[in-house]
Design a protein around this motif. Structure first.
Motif, PDB file in Angstrom:
ATOM      1  N   CYS A  23       0.843  -1.200   0.000  1.00 11.38           N
ATOM      2  CA  CYS A  23       0.000   0.000   0.000  1.00 11.38           C
ATOM      3  C   CYS A  23       0.875   1.246   0.000  1.00 11.38           C
ATOM      4  O   CYS A  23       1.885   1.309   0.702  1.00 11.38           O
ATOM      5  CB  CYS A  23      -0.910   0.021   1.231  1.00 11.38           C
ATOM      6  N   SER A  24       0.515   2.217  -0.808  1.00 14.69           N
ATOM      7  CA  SER A  24       1.257   3.472  -0.883  1.00 14.69           C
ATOM      8  C   SER A  24       0.269   4.638  -0.899  1.00 14.69           C
ATOM      9  O   SER A  24      -0.563   4.730  -1.815  1.00 14.69           O
ATOM     10  CB  SER A  24       2.125   3.499  -2.139  1.00 14.69           C
ATOM     11  N   PRO A  25       0.321   5.507   0.125  1.00 16.31           N
ATOM     12  CA  PRO A  25       1.264   5.477   1.238  1.00 16.31           C
ATOM     13  C   PRO A  25       1.031   4.262   2.131  1.00 16.31           C
ATOM     14  O   PRO A  25      -0.054   3.673   2.111  1.00 16.31           O
ATOM     15  CB  PRO A  25       0.952   6.784   1.978  1.00 16.31           C
ATOM     16  N   ALA A  26       2.050   3.927   2.887  1.00 17.28           N
ATOM     17  CA  ALA A  26       1.963   2.778   3.779  1.00 17.28           C
ATOM     18  C   ALA A  26       0.891   3.016   4.842  1.00 17.28           C
ATOM     19  O   ALA A  26       0.700   4.143   5.310  1.00 17.28           O
ATOM     20  CB  ALA A  26       3.308   2.532   4.446  1.00 17.28           C
ATOM     21  N   ILE A  27       0.195   1.964   5.212  1.00 15.72           N
ATOM     22  CA  ILE A  27      -0.788   2.071   6.282  1.00 15.72           C
ATOM     23  C   ILE A  27      -0.044   1.995   7.609  1.00 15.72           C
ATOM     24  O   ILE A  27       0.566   0.966   7.914  1.00 15.72           O
ATOM     25  CB  ILE A  27      -1.829   0.951   6.212  1.00 15.72           C
ATOM     26  N   PRO A  28      -0.061   3.049   8.419  1.00 16.14           N
ATOM     27  CA  PRO A  28       0.674   3.007   9.687  1.00 16.14           C
ATOM     28  C   PRO A  28       0.014   2.054  10.675  1.00 16.14           C
ATOM     29  O   PRO A  28      -1.189   1.802  10.614  1.00 16.14           O
ATOM     30  CB  PRO A  28       0.595   4.454  10.184  1.00 16.14           C
ATOM     31  N   ALA A  29       0.823   1.515  11.586  1.00 15.46           N
ATOM     32  CA  ALA A  29       0.303   0.573  12.571  1.00 15.46           C
ATOM     33  C   ALA A  29      -0.768   1.195  13.458  1.00 15.46           C
ATOM     34  O   ALA A  29      -1.621   0.492  14.012  1.00 15.46           O
ATOM     35  CB  ALA A  29       1.448   0.038  13.430  1.00 15.46           C
ATOM     36  N   SER A  30      -0.741   2.512  13.582  1.00 17.64           N
ATOM     37  CA  SER A  30      -1.707   3.211  14.435  1.00 17.64           C
ATOM     38  C   SER A  30      -3.016   3.519  13.714  1.00 17.64           C
ATOM     39  O   SER A  30      -3.950   4.048  14.322  1.00 17.64           O
ATOM     40  CB  SER A  30      -1.099   4.516  14.941  1.00 17.64           C
ATOM     41  N   ALA A  31      -3.104   3.202  12.440  1.00 22.94           N
ATOM     42  CA  ALA A  31      -4.301   3.527  11.659  1.00 22.94           C
ATOM     43  C   ALA A  31      -5.515   2.762  12.180  1.00 22.94           C
ATOM     44  O   ALA A  31      -5.410   1.658  12.711  1.00 22.94           O
ATOM     45  CB  ALA A  31      -4.078   3.203  10.188  1.00 22.94           C
ATOM     46  N   ILE A  32      -6.681   3.366  11.991  1.00 22.89           N
ATOM     47  CA  ILE A  32      -7.945   2.716  12.327  1.00 22.89           C
ATOM     48  C   ILE A  32      -8.550   2.174  11.037  1.00 22.89           C
ATOM     49  O   ILE A  32      -8.877   2.936  10.133  1.00 22.89           O
ATOM     50  CB  ILE A  32      -8.920   3.697  12.995  1.00 22.89           C
ATOM     51  N   VAL A  33      -8.658   0.863  10.940  1.00 18.91           N
ATOM     52  CA  VAL A  33      -9.237   0.241   9.752  1.00 18.91           C
ATOM     53  C   VAL A  33     -10.759   0.283   9.883  1.00 18.91           C
ATOM     54  O   VAL A  33     -11.336  -0.323  10.781  1.00 18.91           O
ATOM     55  CB  VAL A  33      -8.752  -1.209   9.585  1.00 18.91           C
ATOM     56  N   ARG A  34     -11.404   1.019   8.990  1.00 17.27           N
ATOM     57  CA  ARG A  34     -12.858   1.164   9.028  1.00 17.27           C
ATOM     58  C   ARG A  34     -13.563   0.030   8.289  1.00 17.27           C
ATOM     59  O   ARG A  34     -14.634  -0.413   8.710  1.00 17.27           O
ATOM     60  CB  ARG A  34     -13.272   2.499   8.407  1.00 17.27           C
ATOM     61  N   LEU A  35     -12.976  -0.430   7.184  1.00 15.01           N
ATOM     62  CA  LEU A  35     -13.608  -1.479   6.399  1.00 15.01           C
ATOM     63  C   LEU A  35     -12.556  -2.169   5.540  1.00 15.01           C
ATOM     64  O   LEU A  35     -11.719  -1.508   4.922  1.00 15.01           O
ATOM     65  CB  LEU A  35     -14.704  -0.897   5.500  1.00 15.01           C
ATOM     66  N   ALA A  36     -12.602  -3.481   5.516  1.00 10.94           N
ATOM     67  CA  ALA A  36     -11.732  -4.265   4.635  1.00 10.94           C
ATOM     68  C   ALA A  36     -12.595  -5.327   3.964  1.00 10.94           C
ATOM     69  O   ALA A  36     -13.264  -6.119   4.651  1.00 10.94           O
ATOM     70  CB  ALA A  36     -10.596  -4.907   5.414  1.00 10.94           C
ATOM     71  N   THR A  37     -12.588  -5.321   2.647  1.00 13.26           N
ATOM     72  CA  THR A  37     -13.462  -6.212   1.890  1.00 13.26           C
ATOM     73  C   THR A  37     -12.674  -7.025   0.875  1.00 13.26           C
ATOM     74  O   THR A  37     -11.879  -6.470   0.118  1.00 13.26           O
ATOM     75  CB  THR A  37     -14.546  -5.406   1.146  1.00 13.26           C
ATOM     76  N   LEU A  38     -12.902  -8.316   0.882  1.00 11.68           N
ATOM     77  CA  LEU A  38     -12.300  -9.206  -0.103  1.00 11.68           C
ATOM     78  C   LEU A  38     -13.233  -9.294  -1.303  1.00 11.68           C
ATOM     79  O   LEU A  38     -14.437  -9.498  -1.152  1.00 11.68           O
ATOM     80  CB  LEU A  38     -12.094 -10.593   0.507  1.00 11.68           C
ATOM     81  N   ARG A  39     -12.675  -9.122  -2.516  1.00 10.27           N
ATOM     82  CA  ARG A  39     -13.461  -9.199  -3.739  1.00 10.27           C
ATOM     83  C   ARG A  39     -12.900 -10.306  -4.630  1.00 10.27           C
ATOM     84  O   ARG A  39     -11.703 -10.350  -4.902  1.00 10.27           O
ATOM     85  CB  ARG A  39     -13.465  -7.863  -4.495  1.00 10.27           C
ATOM     86  N   THR A  95     -10.246   0.487   3.697  1.00 14.58           N
ATOM     87  CA  THR A  95     -10.529   1.905   3.991  1.00 14.58           C
ATOM     88  C   THR A  95     -10.113   2.151   5.439  1.00 14.58           C
ATOM     89  O   THR A  95     -10.526   1.404   6.339  1.00 14.58           O
ATOM     90  CB  THR A  95     -12.017   2.231   3.809  1.00 14.58           C
ATOM     91  N   TYR A  96      -9.307   3.174   5.648  1.00 14.46           N
ATOM     92  CA  TYR A  96      -8.768   3.407   6.984  1.00 14.46           C
ATOM     93  C   TYR A  96      -8.627   4.885   7.279  1.00 14.46           C
ATOM     94  O   TYR A  96      -8.727   5.735   6.390  1.00 14.46           O
ATOM     95  CB  TYR A  96      -7.402   2.722   7.136  1.00 14.46           C
ATOM     96  N   VAL A  97      -8.403   5.181   8.541  1.00 11.91           N
ATOM     97  CA  VAL A  97      -8.168   6.556   9.003  1.00 11.91           C
ATOM     98  C   VAL A  97      -6.797   6.606   9.618  1.00 11.91           C
ATOM     99  O   VAL A  97      -6.459   5.808  10.501  1.00 11.91           O
ATOM    100  CB  VAL A  97      -9.229   6.986  10.037  1.00 11.91           C
ATOM    101  N   LYS A  98      -5.987   7.539   9.171  1.00  9.41           N
ATOM    102  CA  LYS A  98      -4.657   7.731   9.733  1.00  9.41           C
ATOM    103  C   LYS A  98      -4.760   8.568  10.994  1.00  9.41           C
ATOM    104  O   LYS A  98      -5.259   9.697  10.959  1.00  9.41           O
ATOM    105  CB  LYS A  98      -3.734   8.410   8.721  1.00  9.41           C
ATOM    106  N   VAL A  99      -4.317   8.011  12.088  1.00  9.54           N
ATOM    107  CA  VAL A  99      -4.379   8.720  13.376  1.00  9.54           C
ATOM    108  C   VAL A  99      -3.142   9.588  13.526  1.00  9.54           C
ATOM    109  O   VAL A  99      -2.017   9.101  13.374  1.00  9.54           O
ATOM    110  CB  VAL A  99      -4.480   7.709  14.531  1.00  9.54           C
ATOM    111  N   PRO A 100      -3.319  10.896  13.825  1.00 12.13           N
ATOM    112  CA  PRO A 100      -2.147  11.793  13.960  1.00 12.13           C
ATOM    113  C   PRO A 100      -1.189  11.303  15.044  1.00 12.13           C
ATOM    114  O   PRO A 100      -1.606  10.743  16.036  1.00 12.13           O
ATOM    115  CB  PRO A 100      -2.783  13.134  14.353  1.00 12.13           C
TER     116      PRO A 100
END
Length: 239
Positions: A95-111, A234-239
């Motif tokens: 993933c670019s930008p990289a998903i930081p370990a502190s991120a909040i994952v809101r939704l992950a869907t396999l297609r 889909t995620y939220v980057k936490v400051p």
């Protein structure tokens, strides 16, 4: 004095802006940044066919010592001594930008792109794999979950979806993407580093059916961009 105001509303996938007009002093305007919700999305697609970002294969009970990592299709079956399971892993580090370990994952869907649907509605279960496996060597006899049918038990699944042509089944049509399970909790654990990402195993919820039931999906080896396995995060980057 007339002043303009800006209304900020957080919506899925972005921010909705609205404008209006108020009267009074411009000095009273304020904007609180913490009210913004900057959602980001990473889509990992199994293309080109040689990519290492995605690994996938099928384990076949009927061919217990044969590896099928080079096939262009992935198959789940329930039947008498012909059960089949899918193993699938996505490398989140691409993933670019990289998903930081502190991120909040809101939704992950396999297609998954379904190329053939069973004549009966079948429930397919997803289980996070707990040990490393290799696309080019995995077989039914050496798969991480072993050869016992209906293992792991249904109660330990972390995602599920149904496929089949009968009316009322969740995914009926071949030749289209299906939502192959919502795996938000699993991906959140992978991102946070609390669980190692070994991907998922997908099996029929009731293996050993008296009548063979099979669902087929496109594998990365097919090399067709519009049919490749995908993981959408889909995620939220936490400051």
């Amino acid at each position: 004095m007339t002043r303009h105001w800006l209304r900020v509303v957080a919506v899925a996938g972005g921010i909705l802006l609205g404008f209006g007009v108020l009267t009074g002093s411009a000095a009273s305007l304020s904007l609180t940044s913490q009210n913004f919700t900057p959602y980001r999305t990473c889509t990992i697609t199994a293309t080109p066919a040689a990519t290492t970002a995605v690994t996938d294969t099928t384990a076949r009970q009927g061919n217990p010592t044969t590896n099928f990592g080079a096939l262009t299709s992935l198959t789940v079956s329930s039947g008498n001594a012909v059960n089949q399971r899918i193993y699938l892993r996505f490398d989140l580090t691409v993933c670019s930008p990289a998903i930081p370990a502190s991120a909040i994952v809101r939704l992950a869907t396999l297609r998954l792109y379904m190329t053939a649907a069973p004549a009966a509605c079948r429930v397919l279960d997803l289980f996070p794999v707990t040990a490393a496996w290799v696309e080019t060597t995995l077989t039914w006899n050496i798969e991480p979950f072993g050869t016992t049918l209906n293992n792991p038990p249904t109660g330990s699944r972390t995602g599920t979806f149904s496929v089949g042509t009968p009316a009322g089944c969740q995914n009926q049509a071949a030749g289209a993407y299906v939502v192959g399970g919502t795996v938000t909790t699993d991906v959140a654990s992978f991102v946070a580093g609390t669980v190692t990402n070994f991907g998922w195993m997908i099996r029929d919820d009731a293996e050993g059916s008296a009548t063979t039931r099979t669902a087929t999906f496109a594998a990365k080896e097919l090399g067709t961009v519009a049919q490749e396995p995908q993981l959408v995060i889909t995620y939220v980057k936490v400051p």
